[in-house]
Design a protein around this motif. Structure first.
Motif, PDB file in Angstrom:
ATOM      1  N   UNK A  17       0.700  -1.006   0.306  1.00  0.00           N
ATOM      2  CA  UNK A  17      -0.121  -0.115  -0.005  1.00  0.00           C
ATOM      3  C   UNK A  17       0.811   1.364  -0.100  1.00  0.00           C
ATOM      4  N   UNK A  18       2.533   1.535   0.771  1.00  0.00           N
ATOM      5  CA  UNK A  18       2.998   2.455   0.917  1.00  0.00           C
ATOM      6  C   UNK A  18       3.551   2.696  -0.638  1.00  0.00           C
ATOM      7  N   UNK A  19       4.065   1.522  -1.319  1.00  0.00           N
ATOM      8  CA  UNK A  19       4.590   1.542  -2.615  1.00  0.00           C
ATOM      9  C   UNK A  19       4.573   0.429  -3.470  1.00  0.00           C
ATOM     10  N   UNK A  20       3.333   0.589  -4.557  1.00  0.00           N
ATOM     11  CA  UNK A  20       3.310  -0.631  -5.265  1.00  0.00           C
ATOM     12  C   UNK A  20       4.379  -1.305  -6.356  1.00  0.00           C
ATOM     13  N   UNK A  21       4.747  -3.210  -5.737  1.00  0.00           N
ATOM     14  CA  UNK A  21       5.807  -2.764  -6.313  1.00  0.00           C
ATOM     15  C   UNK A  21       5.450  -3.736  -7.933  1.00  0.00           C
ATOM     16  N   UNK A  68      -5.881  -7.698  -4.819  1.00  0.00           N
ATOM     17  CA  UNK A  68      -6.804  -7.453  -5.850  1.00  0.00           C
ATOM     18  C   UNK A  68      -7.773  -6.558  -5.102  1.00  0.00           C
ATOM     19  N   UNK A  69      -8.583  -6.133  -4.295  1.00  0.00           N
ATOM     20  CA  UNK A  69      -8.956  -5.352  -3.933  1.00  0.00           C
ATOM     21  C   UNK A  69      -9.046  -4.270  -3.933  1.00  0.00           C
ATOM     22  N   UNK A  70      -7.993  -3.672  -3.813  1.00  0.00           N
ATOM     23  CA  UNK A  70      -7.127  -2.237  -3.394  1.00  0.00           C
ATOM     24  C   UNK A  70      -6.804  -1.437  -4.698  1.00  0.00           C
ATOM     25  N   UNK A  71      -7.191  -1.060  -5.346  1.00  0.00           N
ATOM     26  CA  UNK A  71      -7.285  -0.177  -6.414  1.00  0.00           C
ATOM     27  C   UNK A  71      -5.437   0.403  -6.450  1.00  0.00           C
ATOM     28  N   UNK A  72      -5.413   0.232  -5.476  1.00  0.00           N
ATOM     29  CA  UNK A  72      -3.548   0.845  -5.411  1.00  0.00           C
ATOM     30  C   UNK A  72      -2.639  -0.731  -6.254  1.00  0.00           C
ATOM     31  N   UNK A  73      -3.225  -1.558  -5.535  1.00  0.00           N
ATOM     32  CA  UNK A  73      -2.697  -2.924  -6.172  1.00  0.00           C
ATOM     33  C   UNK A  73      -3.752  -4.099  -6.748  1.00  0.00           C
TER      34      UNK A  73
END
Length: 498
Positions: free
Chosen positions: A45-49, A71-76
């Motif tokens: 969440x801090x920084x998408x790999x 998969x549920x989080x937009x950023x990842x």
């Protein structure tokens, strides 16, 4: 080493996590480690790999749950996940893929395999990010373009200058341009169209296509217009007529245009008189070449026949006289001189063998059996082939067999001769079948074997034998075809008039 991408490695076993992290770092990746699912979610969440390597069996939160939350989080949600686990059950793999994993690696993993899978998905991720960025850029450009188009459209609606510009542009092209409606009526022509036909622009605009094209009818106009509107464009050849009545060939490229809720057709006509003349000359040259080739083949066969007769009648007679003379001397000498008798016997034998060689050469140049008809000629060829190769060679002839022209007889004989030579050299066959079928106007010849065949798409170099066979048949106005596949033999089919 350049950074190949960022990877989040998740494993609850510190030793395994360190080994995995060291392996990835050595390969040039930037690695973040997480010893639990909760830490992995915070780090992502801090920084998408660019990629997540995720162990399945972990306490508190297993890998499946971590993947589900990623998969549920937009950023990842778009970050690729590779499961690695000692589990080999198919259900576990299926569940992982259902949750959105892109790959599955089984422990103990092979270093090369793991790095290959990681590299593939990291590269795909980077390409995906690039495409996303490009799409965003394209959307930005599209918005700017749409705004620009809107501005330009508003300007053009205030002025008719675009019509003047279009007319000027069409007047500069070398092709005759015609703008017409669905019924083939002109309402714009360029200067080249006027020059090509000898009419003024107003005169042409009072006409339709049938006035300048002797081959077009209203029904053909409707059909061509429908095709152009359906396909967007159409290219074809036709003829146009000038004011003085002269006809010239043209190539038409017609395009569909939508203007003010009207379906129009813009046709560009190019005069192809020079190209047609070049094609005519090329066709004449080809016909002359065929005629010369036919004459060459006739002369070649005549020369073969002449040489064969000279070998048989002249050289053969001299050799026969030599053989008889030596035999006579040998007979009269008796056993008076053993050495001379032995030499005479050798010379007599050589003379006899030379006579046989001359006869064989004469027969190969112009087999006498050709004068007896196609049936006898094929039977002779087949018998010679069986004797030489030991293979089965079947000949099937129609009953009754209608005689062929001299040219057709020689051509078909040479085709069979060349085909049998190819079978003996290359086919590795056991059986060859030769069949002739006739009807009232044509004659069919088929030669097939059960050999190894070949791939016709593979370049086999200069196959002069096949080219020679094809040329002989085409010179007679016939057709030649060959069918083959590796392991299924070869079939040659010949069809000639007569």
């Amino acid at each position: 080493m350049a950074n190949k991408g960022s990877i989040l490695a998740v494993d609850d076993t510190e030793t395994s996590l360190k080994v995995l992290s060291d392996l990835l770092k050595e390969a040039g990746y930037s690695v973040r480690s997480a010893i639990s699912g909760e830490l992995a979610l915070r780090s992502a969440a801090h920084q998408a790999p660019d990629l997540v390597l995720l162990d399945i069996r972990m306490p508190d939160m297993d890998g499946f749950e971590v993947c589900r939350q990623l998969r549920a989080r937009p950023e990842t949600r778009d970050v690729p996940v590779i499961f690695f686990s000692a589990l080999t059950e198919t259900d576990d793999k299926i569940r992982g893929f259902e949750l959105g994993a892109v790959d599955y690696v089984t422990k103990p993993y092979r270093r090369e395999e793991l790095l290959a899978r990681v590299a593939t998905h990291v590269n795909l991720r980077r390409i995906q990010l690039q495409v996303t960025a490009q799409n965003e850029e394209l959307r930005h450009y599209r918005a700017e373009l749409e705004e620009l188009v809107a501005q330009r459209t508003a300007e053009l609606q205030k002025s008719n200058r675009h019509l003047v510009l279009a007319s000027f542009a069409l007047d500069q092209v070398r092709e005759a341009a015609y703008l017409m409606d669905g019924k083939g009526r002109f309402f714009y022509v360029n200067q080249e169209a006027c020059r090509a036909h000898g009419y003024g622009a107003e005169e042409l605009c009072s006409m339709d296509v049938t006035a300048i094209d002797p081959d077009f009818s209203p029904e053909m106009i409707a059909s061509a217009t429908a095709q152009i509107l359906a396909k967007g464009s159409l290219t074809f050849e036709t003829r146009h007529r000038r004011r003085d009545g002269t006809i010239f060939p043209v190539e038409i490229t017609a395009s569909a245009i939508r203007f003010e809720d009207r379906d129009l057709t813009l046709s560009l006509a190019r005069d192809i008189s020079e190209r047609k003349e070049a094609e005519r000359r090329l066709h004449e040259s080809y016909s002359q070449l065929q005629e010369l080739s036919s004459h060459r083949e006739t002369d070649r066969e005549q020369e073969r026949k002449r040489i064969a007769h000279e070998l048989h009648d002249e050289l053969g007679q001299h050799l026969t006289a030599l053989h008889l003379g030596l035999s006579t001397i040998l007979y009269r000498m008796g056993n008076e001189n053993a050495w001379l008798t032995e030499r005479l016997e050798v010379l007599t034998s050589n003379a006899y063998e030379t006579i046989q060689v001359v006869r064989n050469v004469a027969a190969s140049l112009r087999p006498p059996v050709l004068d007896m008809g196609m049936g006898e000629a094929l039977d002779s060829l087949a018998e010679q082939f069986r004797t030489t190769t030991g293979l089965v060679c079947n000949v099937t002839l129609p009953t009754p067999f209608r005689s062929l022209t001299k040219e057709a007889l020689i051509a078909m004989y040479r085709v069979v001769q060349e085909a049998l030579t190819n079978v003996a050299r290359h086919a590795q066959a056991t059986t060859v079948d030769i069949a002739i079928v006739q009807d009232n106007s044509r004659c069919w010849l088929e030669i097939s074997d059960d050999g190894q065949g070949f791939d016709p798409s593979v370049n086999r170099g200069k196959s002069f034998g096949l080219l020679g066979m094809q040329e002989r048949i085409e010179l007679l106005g016939g057709e030649f075809s060959i069918t083959t596949t590796p392991g299924k033999g070869v079939r040659i089919q010949v069809r000639i008039p007569g």
